[in-house]
Write a protein that holds these residues in place. Sequence first.
Motif, PDB file in Angstrom:
ATOM      1  N   TRP A 100      -8.297  16.473  -9.207  1.00  0.00           N
ATOM      2  CA  TRP A 100      -6.931  16.655  -9.627  1.00  0.00           C
ATOM      3  C   TRP A 100      -6.417  15.151  -9.011  1.00  0.00           C
ATOM      4  CZ3 TRP A 100      -8.674  21.094  -7.543  1.00  0.00           C
ATOM      5  CH2 TRP A 100      -8.301  22.113  -8.063  1.00  0.00           C
ATOM      6  N   PRO A 101      -5.556  14.345  -9.457  1.00  0.00           N
ATOM      7  CA  PRO A 101      -5.281  13.226  -9.135  1.00  0.00           C
ATOM      8  C   PRO A 101      -4.153  13.397  -8.083  1.00  0.00           C
ATOM      9  CG  PRO A 101      -4.822  13.265 -11.329  1.00  0.00           C
ATOM     10  CD  PRO A 101      -5.013  14.437 -10.883  1.00  0.00           C
ATOM     11  N   VAL A 102      -4.082  12.648  -6.936  1.00  0.00           N
ATOM     12  CA  VAL A 102      -3.069  12.228  -6.020  1.00  0.00           C
ATOM     13  C   VAL A 102      -2.638  10.950  -6.056  1.00  0.00           C
ATOM     14  CG1 VAL A 102      -2.526  12.565  -3.300  1.00  0.00           C
ATOM     15  CG2 VAL A 102      -4.035  14.212  -4.582  1.00  0.00           C
ATOM     16  N   LEU A 103      -1.462  10.688  -6.316  1.00  0.00           N
ATOM     17  CA  LEU A 103      -0.844   9.448  -6.614  1.00  0.00           C
ATOM     18  C   LEU A 103       0.042   8.952  -5.576  1.00  0.00           C
ATOM     19  CD1 LEU A 103      -0.284   9.885 -10.339  1.00  0.00           C
ATOM     20  CD2 LEU A 103      -2.470   8.844  -9.093  1.00  0.00           C
ATOM     21  N   GLY A 104       0.234   7.683  -5.282  1.00  0.00           N
ATOM     22  CA  GLY A 104       1.413   7.366  -4.223  1.00  0.00           C
ATOM     23  C   GLY A 104       1.085   5.658  -4.076  1.00  0.00           C
ATOM     24  N   VAL A 105       1.684   5.427  -3.083  1.00  0.00           N
ATOM     25  CA  VAL A 105       1.785   3.877  -2.335  1.00  0.00           C
ATOM     26  C   VAL A 105       1.131   3.565  -1.018  1.00  0.00           C
ATOM     27  CG1 VAL A 105       3.305   1.738  -2.231  1.00  0.00           C
ATOM     28  CG2 VAL A 105       4.044   3.648  -3.768  1.00  0.00           C
ATOM     29  N   HIS A 106       0.066   2.976  -1.138  1.00  0.00           N
ATOM     30  CA  HIS A 106      -0.711   2.623  -0.069  1.00  0.00           C
ATOM     31  C   HIS A 106       0.204   1.770   0.920  1.00  0.00           C
ATOM     32  CE1 HIS A 106      -3.930   1.199   2.921  1.00  0.00           C
ATOM     33  NE2 HIS A 106      -4.666   2.205   2.102  1.00  0.00           N
ATOM     34  N   PRO A 107       0.165   2.400   2.203  1.00  0.00           N
ATOM     35  CA  PRO A 107       0.983   1.765   3.112  1.00  0.00           C
ATOM     36  C   PRO A 107       0.712   0.308   3.657  1.00  0.00           C
ATOM     37  CG  PRO A 107      -0.175   3.460   4.361  1.00  0.00           C
ATOM     38  CD  PRO A 107      -0.509   3.555   2.819  1.00  0.00           C
TER      39      PRO A 107
ATOM     40  N   PRO B 239       1.320   1.909   8.484  1.00  0.00           N
ATOM     41  CA  PRO B 239      -0.022   0.917   8.476  1.00  0.00           C
ATOM     42  C   PRO B 239      -0.666   1.562   9.752  1.00  0.00           C
ATOM     43  CG  PRO B 239       1.888  -0.383   8.158  1.00  0.00           C
ATOM     44  CD  PRO B 239       2.421   0.980   7.993  1.00  0.00           C
ATOM     45  N   HIS B 240      -1.964   1.402   9.756  1.00  0.00           N
ATOM     46  CA  HIS B 240      -2.834   1.709  10.689  1.00  0.00           C
ATOM     47  C   HIS B 240      -3.048   0.621  11.891  1.00  0.00           C
ATOM     48  CE1 HIS B 240      -5.459   0.204   7.672  1.00  0.00           C
ATOM     49  NE2 HIS B 240      -6.393   0.044   8.769  1.00  0.00           N
TER      50      HIS B 240
ATOM     51  N   GLU C 220      -1.261  -3.335  13.687  1.00  0.00           N
ATOM     52  CA  GLU C 220      -0.180  -3.825  14.426  1.00  0.00           C
ATOM     53  C   GLU C 220       0.737  -4.398  13.164  1.00  0.00           C
ATOM     54  OE1 GLU C 220       1.236  -3.729  17.529  1.00  0.00           O
ATOM     55  OE2 GLU C 220      -0.494  -2.380  18.056  1.00  0.00           O
ATOM     56  N   VAL C 221       2.220  -3.981  13.365  1.00  0.00           N
ATOM     57  CA  VAL C 221       2.913  -4.810  12.461  1.00  0.00           C
ATOM     58  C   VAL C 221       4.096  -5.257  13.063  1.00  0.00           C
ATOM     59  CG1 VAL C 221       2.122  -3.852   9.958  1.00  0.00           C
ATOM     60  CG2 VAL C 221       3.969  -2.441  11.412  1.00  0.00           C
ATOM     61  N   SER C 222       5.237  -5.891  12.601  1.00  0.00           N
ATOM     62  CA  SER C 222       6.635  -6.127  13.420  1.00  0.00           C
ATOM     63  C   SER C 222       7.273  -4.872  13.303  1.00  0.00           C
ATOM     64  CB  SER C 222       7.413  -6.930  12.594  1.00  0.00           C
ATOM     65  OG  SER C 222       7.616  -6.633  11.345  1.00  0.00           O
ATOM     66  N   ASP C 223       8.282  -4.661  14.419  1.00  0.00           N
ATOM     67  CA  ASP C 223       9.086  -3.476  14.464  1.00  0.00           C
ATOM     68  C   ASP C 223       9.795  -3.422  13.129  1.00  0.00           C
ATOM     69  OD1 ASP C 223       8.346  -3.166  16.922  1.00  0.00           O
ATOM     70  OD2 ASP C 223      10.115  -4.014  17.822  1.00  0.00           O
ATOM     71  N   GLU C 224      10.289  -4.437  12.431  1.00  0.00           N
ATOM     72  CA  GLU C 224      11.113  -4.058  11.049  1.00  0.00           C
ATOM     73  C   GLU C 224      10.047  -3.521  10.297  1.00  0.00           C
ATOM     74  OE1 GLU C 224      12.972  -7.225  13.568  1.00  0.00           O
ATOM     75  OE2 GLU C 224      10.951  -7.065  12.885  1.00  0.00           O
ATOM     76  N   SER C 225       8.602  -3.958   9.905  1.00  0.00           N
ATOM     77  CA  SER C 225       7.923  -3.487   9.221  1.00  0.00           C
ATOM     78  C   SER C 225       7.404  -2.153   9.310  1.00  0.00           C
ATOM     79  CB  SER C 225       6.484  -4.377   9.009  1.00  0.00           C
ATOM     80  OG  SER C 225       6.938  -5.613   8.629  1.00  0.00           O
ATOM     81  N   TRP C 226       7.424  -1.648  10.794  1.00  0.00           N
ATOM     82  CA  TRP C 226       7.023  -0.289  11.011  1.00  0.00           C
ATOM     83  C   TRP C 226       8.356   0.647  10.664  1.00  0.00           C
ATOM     84  CZ3 TRP C 226       2.982   2.224  12.481  1.00  0.00           C
ATOM     85  CH2 TRP C 226       3.119   3.539  13.187  1.00  0.00           C
TER      86      TRP C 226
ATOM     87  N   ALA D  93       2.249  18.748  -1.925  1.00  0.00           N
ATOM     88  CA  ALA D  93       2.050  18.119  -0.792  1.00  0.00           C
ATOM     89  C   ALA D  93       2.054  16.653  -0.670  1.00  0.00           C
ATOM     90  CB  ALA D  93       0.723  18.656  -0.222  1.00  0.00           C
ATOM     91  N   VAL D  94       1.901  15.945   0.600  1.00  0.00           N
ATOM     92  CA  VAL D  94       2.056  14.613   0.854  1.00  0.00           C
ATOM     93  C   VAL D  94       0.811  14.126   1.855  1.00  0.00           C
ATOM     94  CG1 VAL D  94       3.232  12.382   1.547  1.00  0.00           C
ATOM     95  CG2 VAL D  94       4.473  14.206   0.612  1.00  0.00           C
ATOM     96  N   GLN D  95      -0.278  13.695   1.308  1.00  0.00           N
ATOM     97  CA  GLN D  95      -1.043  12.959   2.075  1.00  0.00           C
ATOM     98  C   GLN D  95      -0.819  11.593   2.662  1.00  0.00           C
ATOM     99  OE1 GLN D  95      -5.215  12.481   1.015  1.00  0.00           O
ATOM    100  NE2 GLN D  95      -5.389  14.448  -0.251  1.00  0.00           N
ATOM    101  N   LEU D  96      -1.116  11.486   4.040  1.00  0.00           N
ATOM    102  CA  LEU D  96      -0.680  10.374   4.918  1.00  0.00           C
ATOM    103  C   LEU D  96      -1.990   9.632   5.229  1.00  0.00           C
ATOM    104  CD1 LEU D  96       1.940  12.028   7.160  1.00  0.00           C
ATOM    105  CD2 LEU D  96       2.233  10.755   4.855  1.00  0.00           C
ATOM    106  N   HIS D  97      -1.757   8.232   5.050  1.00  0.00           N
ATOM    107  CA  HIS D  97      -2.847   7.223   5.698  1.00  0.00           C
ATOM    108  C   HIS D  97      -2.042   6.801   6.915  1.00  0.00           C
ATOM    109  CE1 HIS D  97      -5.755   3.915   4.945  1.00  0.00           C
ATOM    110  NE2 HIS D  97      -4.848   3.563   6.162  1.00  0.00           N
ATOM    111  N   THR D  98      -2.344   6.928   8.079  1.00  0.00           N
ATOM    112  CA  THR D  98      -1.626   6.424   9.332  1.00  0.00           C
ATOM    113  C   THR D  98      -2.568   5.899  10.067  1.00  0.00           C
ATOM    114  OG1 THR D  98      -1.830   8.451  10.422  1.00  0.00           O
ATOM    115  CG2 THR D  98      -0.022   8.128   8.772  1.00  0.00           C
ATOM    116  N   GLU D  99      -2.080   5.490  11.389  1.00  0.00           N
ATOM    117  CA  GLU D  99      -2.667   5.166  12.391  1.00  0.00           C
ATOM    118  C   GLU D  99      -3.640   6.354  13.019  1.00  0.00           C
ATOM    119  OE1 GLU D  99       0.895   6.820  14.237  1.00  0.00           O
ATOM    120  OE2 GLU D  99       0.423   5.733  12.508  1.00  0.00           O
ATOM    121  N   GLY D 100      -4.672   6.243  13.799  1.00  0.00           N
ATOM    122  CA  GLY D 100      -5.449   7.424  14.542  1.00  0.00           C
ATOM    123  C   GLY D 100      -4.734   7.986  15.353  1.00  0.00           C
ATOM    124  N   GLY D 101      -5.038   9.088  15.946  1.00  0.00           N
ATOM    125  CA  GLY D 101      -4.490   9.794  17.080  1.00  0.00           C
ATOM    126  C   GLY D 101      -4.436  11.183  16.594  1.00  0.00           C
ATOM    127  N   GLU D 102      -3.951  12.210  17.692  1.00  0.00           N
ATOM    128  CA  GLU D 102      -3.737  13.559  17.461  1.00  0.00           C
ATOM    129  C   GLU D 102      -2.358  13.958  17.433  1.00  0.00           C
ATOM    130  OE1 GLU D 102      -6.176  15.393  20.430  1.00  0.00           O
ATOM    131  OE2 GLU D 102      -8.072  14.743  19.730  1.00  0.00           O
TER     132      GLU D 102
END
Length: 281
Positions: free
Chosen positions: A80-87, A131-132, A134-140, A160-169
């Motif tokens: 199945w395709p999952v489509l979107g915009v890379h952060p 983004p995973h 560092e970016v500016s506050d405005e970009s965040w 569903a929505v798959q997320l590409h984010t920073e690491g962590g729990e």
Amino acid sequence: MDELDTPVLDDHLHLDPVNGRNTEAVEEFADHGGTHLLVLNKPSWSLGVDVDAPEDFREVFDLTVEAAADATDVLDGRAWPVLGVHPALISQLEDRGYDPAEARDLMQAGLDVAAEYVADGPALALKSGRPHYEVSDESWDASNDVMKHAFELGAEAGCAVQLHTEGGEDFRQVAEWAEDRGLPRERVVKHYSGGHVEGPTPSVLSNKDELEVAAQAGEPFLMETDFIDDPDRPGAVLGPKTVPRRVRWLLQEGYDDAVRNAHVETPSRVYDIDTEATLDS
């Protein structure tokens, strides 16, 4: 090689019909016992597409839909395709002269286009995140707005929505943002996850240590390789045979319930797909 008596789903894998191995990688996955794939579109710029308008995303999405259809021809199950915009696109756009608000608007419009593919049938789910690095506050802030828009679209489409984010729990706040917009938190998938995540459903990068954490917890989880299909980085992040190999290992270690959790029960709960019924008899 002994057949696996279970569906085997890789929850996050990329295929590149332009530059990569494409169906050859799928054949490797299938030869080792893999049956089902979620095929994520690669970042637009990695396919040579510089987006300046929402319609520019269609080239990337169409390539991914085509790759998933070709993969289905190879598999005992289906893709199945999952489509979107890379952060990370926000940084690409800023490098090209967009301010964060302009980048946000274009990325949200790209997600609107991706949601059309879900509504019209070929795509199963959406992809977004932040983004995973560092970016500016405005970009965040702009990136969080993009992600929240994806949650709104997922709620509208019932996907569903798959997320590409920073690491962590701890992603409880992100899960709350989704629920505030009508998307159940179990339909938010944290791609490239460790074995434990609070808030979304973890899609665990298939290293043994993290899989053991997820298996022992008994909570819903998925397994992935994040295979990139880049000829300059063969096997990155993990190769396509990894998930079926790890399923064999989990079964050998006695984690039968965890295998069913990751490859039958959680895919049904998160994506409303039946990995058993879609296996060739």
